[in-house]
Design an enzyme around this catalytic site. Structure first.
Site, PDB file in Angstrom:
ATOM      1  N   ASN A   1      -7.622   0.666 -24.713  1.00 43.28           N
ATOM      2  CA  ASN A   1      -8.598  -0.269 -24.165  1.00 43.28           C
ATOM      3  C   ASN A   1      -9.817  -0.471 -25.068  1.00 43.28           C
ATOM      4  O   ASN A   1     -10.451  -1.510 -25.026  1.00 43.28           O
ATOM      5  CB  ASN A   1      -9.063   0.170 -22.773  1.00 43.28           C
ATOM      6  CG  ASN A   1      -9.292   1.656 -22.665  1.00 43.28           C
ATOM      7  OD1 ASN A   1      -8.404   2.441 -22.964  1.00 43.28           O
ATOM      8  ND2 ASN A   1     -10.481   2.043 -22.261  1.00 43.28           N
TER       9      ASN A   1
ATOM     10  N   CYS B   1     -22.943   5.345 -20.255  1.00 45.97           N
ATOM     11  CA  CYS B   1     -24.212   5.914 -19.803  1.00 45.97           C
ATOM     12  C   CYS B   1     -23.967   6.716 -18.536  1.00 45.97           C
ATOM     13  O   CYS B   1     -23.773   6.161 -17.472  1.00 45.97           O
ATOM     14  CB  CYS B   1     -25.207   4.805 -19.541  1.00 45.97           C
ATOM     15  SG  CYS B   1     -26.837   5.444 -19.190  1.00 45.97           S
TER      16      CYS B   1
ATOM     17  N   THR C   1      -5.748   2.490 -11.963  1.00 44.68           N
ATOM     18  CA  THR C   1      -6.035   3.917 -11.772  1.00 44.68           C
ATOM     19  C   THR C   1      -5.063   4.526 -10.771  1.00 44.68           C
ATOM     20  O   THR C   1      -4.503   5.607 -10.998  1.00 44.68           O
ATOM     21  CB  THR C   1      -7.496   4.111 -11.289  1.00 44.68           C
ATOM     22  OG1 THR C   1      -8.372   3.563 -12.278  1.00 44.68           O
ATOM     23  CG2 THR C   1      -7.816   5.568 -11.055  1.00 44.68           C
TER      24      THR C   1
ATOM     25  N   HIS D   1      -6.681  -7.043 -12.425  1.00 45.96           N
ATOM     26  CA  HIS D   1      -7.922  -7.670 -12.911  1.00 45.96           C
ATOM     27  C   HIS D   1      -8.020  -7.739 -14.427  1.00 45.96           C
ATOM     28  O   HIS D   1      -8.972  -8.308 -14.957  1.00 45.96           O
ATOM     29  CB  HIS D   1      -9.150  -6.997 -12.289  1.00 45.96           C
ATOM     30  CG  HIS D   1      -9.495  -5.645 -12.800  1.00 45.96           C
ATOM     31  ND1 HIS D   1     -10.591  -5.430 -13.598  1.00 45.96           N
ATOM     32  CD2 HIS D   1      -8.918  -4.432 -12.626  1.00 45.96           C
ATOM     33  CE1 HIS D   1     -10.674  -4.136 -13.880  1.00 45.96           C
ATOM     34  NE2 HIS D   1      -9.670  -3.514 -13.300  1.00 45.96           N
TER      35      HIS D   1
ATOM     36  N   THR E   1      -0.715  -0.885   5.007  1.00 47.62           N
ATOM     37  CA  THR E   1      -0.341  -2.290   5.162  1.00 47.62           C
ATOM     38  C   THR E   1      -0.628  -3.050   3.869  1.00 47.62           C
ATOM     39  O   THR E   1      -1.697  -2.895   3.271  1.00 47.62           O
ATOM     40  CB  THR E   1      -1.123  -2.911   6.348  1.00 47.62           C
ATOM     41  OG1 THR E   1      -0.823  -2.136   7.506  1.00 47.62           O
ATOM     42  CG2 THR E   1      -0.734  -4.354   6.581  1.00 47.62           C
TER      43      THR E   1
ATOM     44  N   SER F   1      -2.448  -3.543 -14.101  1.00 51.13           N
ATOM     45  CA  SER F   1      -3.595  -3.797 -13.223  1.00 51.13           C
ATOM     46  C   SER F   1      -3.886  -5.291 -13.164  1.00 51.13           C
ATOM     47  O   SER F   1      -3.899  -5.964 -14.197  1.00 51.13           O
ATOM     48  CB  SER F   1      -4.813  -3.063 -13.789  1.00 51.13           C
ATOM     49  OG  SER F   1      -5.967  -3.397 -13.071  1.00 51.13           O
TER      50      SER F   1
ATOM     51  N   GLN G   1      -3.625  -2.457 -20.533  1.00 52.71           N
ATOM     52  CA  GLN G   1      -4.199  -3.401 -21.494  1.00 52.71           C
ATOM     53  C   GLN G   1      -3.134  -4.196 -22.241  1.00 52.71           C
ATOM     54  O   GLN G   1      -3.462  -5.204 -22.864  1.00 52.71           O
ATOM     55  CB  GLN G   1      -5.081  -2.654 -22.508  1.00 52.71           C
ATOM     56  CG  GLN G   1      -6.330  -2.039 -21.915  1.00 52.71           C
ATOM     57  CD  GLN G   1      -7.348  -3.072 -21.414  1.00 52.71           C
ATOM     58  OE1 GLN G   1      -7.259  -4.259 -21.711  1.00 52.71           O
ATOM     59  NE2 GLN G   1      -8.303  -2.609 -20.624  1.00 52.71           N
TER      60      GLN G   1
HETATM   61  N1  PLP Z   1      -5.865   2.187 -18.032  1.00 54.11           N
HETATM   62  C1  PLP Z   1      -6.482   1.464 -18.984  1.00 54.11           C
HETATM   63  C2  PLP Z   1      -5.949   1.490 -20.383  1.00 54.11           C
HETATM   64  C3  PLP Z   1      -7.595   0.701 -18.674  1.00 54.11           C
HETATM   65  O1  PLP Z   1      -8.209  -0.020 -19.630  1.00 54.11           O
HETATM   66  C4  PLP Z   1      -8.068   0.697 -17.330  1.00 54.11           C
HETATM   67  C5  PLP Z   1      -9.282  -0.055 -16.969  1.00 54.11           C
HETATM   68  O2  PLP Z   1     -10.136  -0.340 -17.794  1.00 54.11           O
HETATM   69  C6  PLP Z   1      -7.379   1.450 -16.373  1.00 54.11           C
HETATM   70  C7  PLP Z   1      -6.278   2.184 -16.762  1.00 54.11           C
HETATM   71  C8  PLP Z   1      -7.804   1.476 -14.952  1.00 54.11           C
HETATM   72  O3  PLP Z   1      -7.491   0.242 -14.322  1.00 54.11           O
HETATM   73  P1  PLP Z   1      -8.253  -0.188 -12.988  1.00 54.11           P
HETATM   74  O4  PLP Z   1      -9.615  -0.632 -13.381  1.00 54.11           O
HETATM   75  O5  PLP Z   1      -7.418  -1.304 -12.437  1.00 54.11           O
HETATM   76  O6  PLP Z   1      -8.267   0.991 -12.101  1.00 54.11           O
END
Ligand code: PLP
Length: 403
Positions: free
Chosen positions: A150, A324, A72, A200, A236, A198, A178
């Site tokens: 996504n 939701c 994000t 995670h 930092t 990203s 993704q």
């Molecule tokens: N962009 C896409 C296509 C995503 O699927 C996601 C998270 O699901 C994000 C951006 C946001 O990533 P983060 O959760 O690391 O902020």
């Protein structure tokens, strides 16, 4: 109790090797990389290594990588950081199926002045490239289009898109959150100016991301303060997490081929098995041109939330096509953009696999899912001859497609 995870587009398990790589930076090497003394030097070299590992996964130069806190932040920084380098009101071109990290920022920046073009997609989730070409004007500040979706996994033709945008003399950002680690990406060949990723989503922990910024691209910081990240992102450095995303990128590069072979085979088997055993189920979006780990399936006349809860009781985690929010179940903006019919949209469920998914996971899911759908259909007020064929009005909002 089974513990089967098909929600890897939401987040992924942290790879054990990533945990091992990060651990010393909590226990032993906790210095500030900007410090001149040994404590600082000890960690700085590992931040540099991580920068190289991220760069290498996408064919970038390490100096073009800025570490952020998440996808994000990377998306926000690309769009806002660029919009702030020009004095004219922003003219932003994006699509209706982007993640809110892109859409909400683009809407925010153009709310008072400026123009936002949200390109439509067809029922397969594809853009019309002529419309893209026509939407770019001399005033366009930035074009931001995702590499892979996504929810549906549909892949945009980023090489072609980048060529169109660059031929128009415009800056191109892609949200590759993704796509990274699942399909080969090489920014030395594809002329994107900025690319978000990203941690995670690729088996690093939540709370770390990166933005690739091609050398020479003007960009204002989102966070102002110290000189970290060459003055582009103050604060930092989050050293353990940066080390973690670096290791995750190294592992992603080593395992990327598995997505086209092992993961694709498991996804196809699960998808085909569901379509065979569950009547009135359709795949949302293009079945060919999409990520090998993802599918979104609409089950007619069944509630997605009920599917998820019943699957969860059986130890299977998936995700729904509705969010939701404040008590109302808003159907996904992505599935609405594809024009998925009302009768299927609420029962849409996303399954997303990873390199940790096993054949045994697929066997178990195929044993359980048909029974879940059958039971829910039996109790659904919408199945059978009396089923409504047009949307009812939502009692929480005015939407006709939201029941
Ligand atoms: N962009 C896409 C296509 C995503 O699927 C996601 C998270 O699901 C994000 C951006 C946001 O990533 P983060 O959760 O690391 O902020």
């Amino acid at each position: 109790m089974k513990n089967i995870y098909f929600d890897n587009n939401a987040t992924t398990k942290v790879a054990p090797e990533v945990v091992d790589a990060m651990t010393p930076f909590f226990k032993d090497y906790w210095g500030n990389p900007s410090s001149m003394h040994t404590f600082g030097g000890q960690v700085k070299e590992h931040v540099d290594t991580a920068r190289g590992q991220v760069a290498s996964l996408i064919g970038a130069d390490p100096s073009e990588i800025i570490f952020t806190s998440c996808g994000t932040e990377s998306d926000n920084m690309a769009i806002r950081g660029l919009a702030e380098t020009v004095d004219t009101p922003p003219h932003i071109v994006t699509s209706k199926v982007e993640h809110p990290a892109v859409l909400a920022m683009a809407q925010h920046l153009t709310r008072k002045k400026g123009t936002l073009v949200e390109l439509k997609v067809d029922s397969q989730g594809h853009l019309n490239l002529d419309e893209l070409r026509d939407s770019i004007t001399d005033d366009t500040t930035i074009v931001s289009l995702m590499w892979a979706n996504n929810e549906t996994g549909v892949i945009f033709p980023i090489d072609e898109i980048a060529e169109i945008v660059k031929a128009a003399g415009c800056i191109f950002h892609t949200d590759a959150v993704q796509a990274v680690g699942k399909i080969p990406i090489d920014v030395s060949k594809t002329p994107v100016d900025m690319l978000s990723l990203s941690g995670h989503k690729i088996h690093a922990p939540k709370g770390v991301g990166a933005l690739y910024v091609r050398k020479g691209t003007k960009l204002n910081p989102l966070l102002w303060g110290g000189h970290q990240e060459r003055g582009k992102r103050a604060g930092t450095e989050n050293v353990p997490y940066i080390v973690g995303i670096g290791k995750a990128c190294e592992l992603a590069a080593a395992h990327i081929d598995e997505y086209d072979t092992k993961v694709r085979a498991m996804r196809d088997r699960l998808e085909a098995g569901i379509l065979e055993t569950c009547p009135d189920a359709v795949i949302n979006g293009d079945c060919e041109n999409r990520l090998s780990n993802t599918f979104s399936v609409g089950f007619k006349h069944v509630e997605g939330e009920a599917i998820l809860l019943m699957l969860d009781d059986l130890g299977i985690a998936a995700s729904s096509g509705s969010a939701c929010t404040s008590g109302s179940l808003e159907p996904s903006h992505v599935l609405r953009a594809l024009g998925v019919p009302f009768t299927y949209i609420h029962g849409s469920t996303r399954f997303s696999l990873s390199r940790y998914t096993t054949d045994a996971d697929i066997d178990y899911a195929l044993e359980k899912i048909p029974g879940v759908i059958e039971r829910l259909r039996e109790i659904s007020p919408f199945s059978g001859e009396d089923a409504p064929t047009s949307p009812l009005s939502c009692k929480n909002c005015s939407s006709k497609s939201c029941r």
